[in-house]
Design an enzyme around this catalytic site. Structure first.
Site, PDB file in Angstrom:
ATOM      1  N   LYS A 163       3.916  14.301   6.690  1.00 20.03           N
ATOM      2  CA  LYS A 163       4.398  12.924   6.752  1.00 20.03           C
ATOM      3  C   LYS A 163       5.755  12.926   7.463  1.00 20.03           C
ATOM      4  CE  LYS A 163       1.122  10.923   4.222  1.00 20.03           C
ATOM      5  NZ  LYS A 163       0.279   9.803   4.690  1.00 20.03           N
ATOM      6  N   LYS A 262     -11.504   6.038   6.287  1.00 13.36           N
ATOM      7  CA  LYS A 262     -11.376   5.937   4.833  1.00 13.36           C
ATOM      8  C   LYS A 262     -12.335   4.835   4.399  1.00 13.36           C
ATOM      9  CE  LYS A 262      -6.495   7.264   4.766  1.00 13.36           C
ATOM     10  NZ  LYS A 262      -5.107   6.757   4.657  1.00 13.36           N
TER      11      LYS A 262
END
EC number: 5.1.1.-
Length: 369
Positions: A163, A262
């Site tokens: 991240k 997703k």
């Protein structure tokens, strides 16, 4: 398939570690759990929306309202022969793909069980194990990052995703690349940048990243297309893809060269299959994303990731990374960078009901009668 009853719960699970991204820190996960009952069978679905609209607009409270007051009353007692019939039943209601996905994925599990087949076969999967990597939150220091990366590479994970955000990007990625020159390395910005950061983002081209994920606004395609023309590193779209129509536009614009799928974000397995078909026809590789799912959502993701278009390692890593105890009986664990798909009909997992009871904050049972 007649849906005879449903049980909706809100659970809260503590994470084993602090997970930091560009938009905040998580130490626990609020989970919407749905059980559908019909023909003596049970189908399971898991919602991954958050309490606050930080990832997408949807929230746990909003999804609970829609499921409890709108979606479930509309389908309880109805004969729905297949998931397409369920999709048609929900079609009048605009948006809210994450709330719809909870119901649709539970129905897919129920339907596969009625067919007596594992879900991956029903979806058209071609493998029984899935390549996986890890997604690492922002660490306290570069040194901490290197230690965590080394541990996960030793565990056999096949891709490392870090991240990033402005001020925590080039230097940490450069340190990881220098320490692990052969590692498959990616970066996830979670919409932390704009085109004003072009010079910073172009520097990342030096680091041989497999892709940079969602660098720009969560609902953007046009600026991602402009940015992709400036970068040699492929852009991977995540938040911007909310369905097959957005995927089609992304392909036409050239907004990204990789797609993160997703099912919970797209509205369920049906819409994911449509995105899969579009991506395959355009030559765009897919990988299975993760939303800190517990065992039900993780199992659904594994079954979908067996489709042939999923050619890059996904985020569906071992459940024991996240939870001291999971909500399902089965251990969903990776070995040598591979996650086996749960065996059995449907999604192949069973609720650990005593534990589910302990972590339940709210529940409601609804029947057709």
């Amino acid at each position: 398939m007649r849906i005879e009853a449903a049980e909706l719960r809100i659970l809260e699970l503590p994470l084993k570690f602090r997970f930091e991204t560009s938009f905040g820190v998580q130490t626990k996960r609020t989970i919407l759990l749905l059980r559908l009952f019909g023909e003596g069978l049970e189908g399971l679905g898991e919602g991954v929306m958050e309490r606050l609209p930080l990832y997408r607009e949807e929230t746990v409270a909003g999804a609970r309202y829609l499921l409890e007051e709108v979606f479930l009353p509309r389908v309880l007692g109805r004969d729905l022969p297949n998931p397409e019939a369920l999709r048609e039943a929900l079609a009048p209601f605009r948006g809210n793909p994450m709330a719809k996905a909870v119901l649709e994925m539970a129905f897919f599990d129920l339907w596969a069980k009625a067919l007596g087949r594992p879900l991956w076969q029903v979806l058209g999967g071609v493998r029984q194990a899935v390549e996986v990597g890890v997604s690492l939150g922002i660490q306290p220091s570069v040194e901490d990052t290197l230690r965590v990366v080394e541990r996960h590479l030793e565990e056999g994970y096949r891709r490392i995703k870090l991240k990033i955000k402005p001020g925590w990007d080039y230097e940490v990625l450069k340190a990881v690349r220098e320490a692990f020159p052969e590692a498959t390395l990616t970066a996830d910005a979670n919409s932390a940048y704009s085109l004003a950061n072009l010079a910073q983002l172009k520097r990342l081209d030096e680091l041989r990243l497999d892709y940079i994920e969602q660098p720009l606004a969560y609902d953007d395609l046009l600026d991602h297309a402009k940015l992709q023309r400036e970068l040699s590193t492929p852009i991977c779209l995540d938040e911007s893809l909310t369905g097959a129509e957005k995927a089609r536009k992304a392909i036409e614009l050239g907004a990204g060269r990789v797609f993160n799928v997703k099912p919970a974000r797209l509205g369920g397995h049906g819409e994911s299959l449509r995105v899969h078909a579009l991506a395959e026809s355009a030559g765009i590789p897919l990988w299975m994303g993760g939303m800190l799912e517990a065992g039900v959502g993780r199992a659904h993701n594994l079954h979908l990731a067996t489709l042939p278009g999923f050619t890059k390692p996904g985020d569906v890593s071992s459940a024991s990374r996240y939870w001291e105890e999971d909500i399902v009986e089965e251990a969903l664990e990776a070995k040598d960078g591979l996650m086996p798909v749960p065996e059995g009909v449907g999604i192949g997992v069973h609720l650990k009901l005593p534990f589910v009871e302990r972590v339940t904050l709210w529940q409601r049972y609804m029947s057709a009668s």
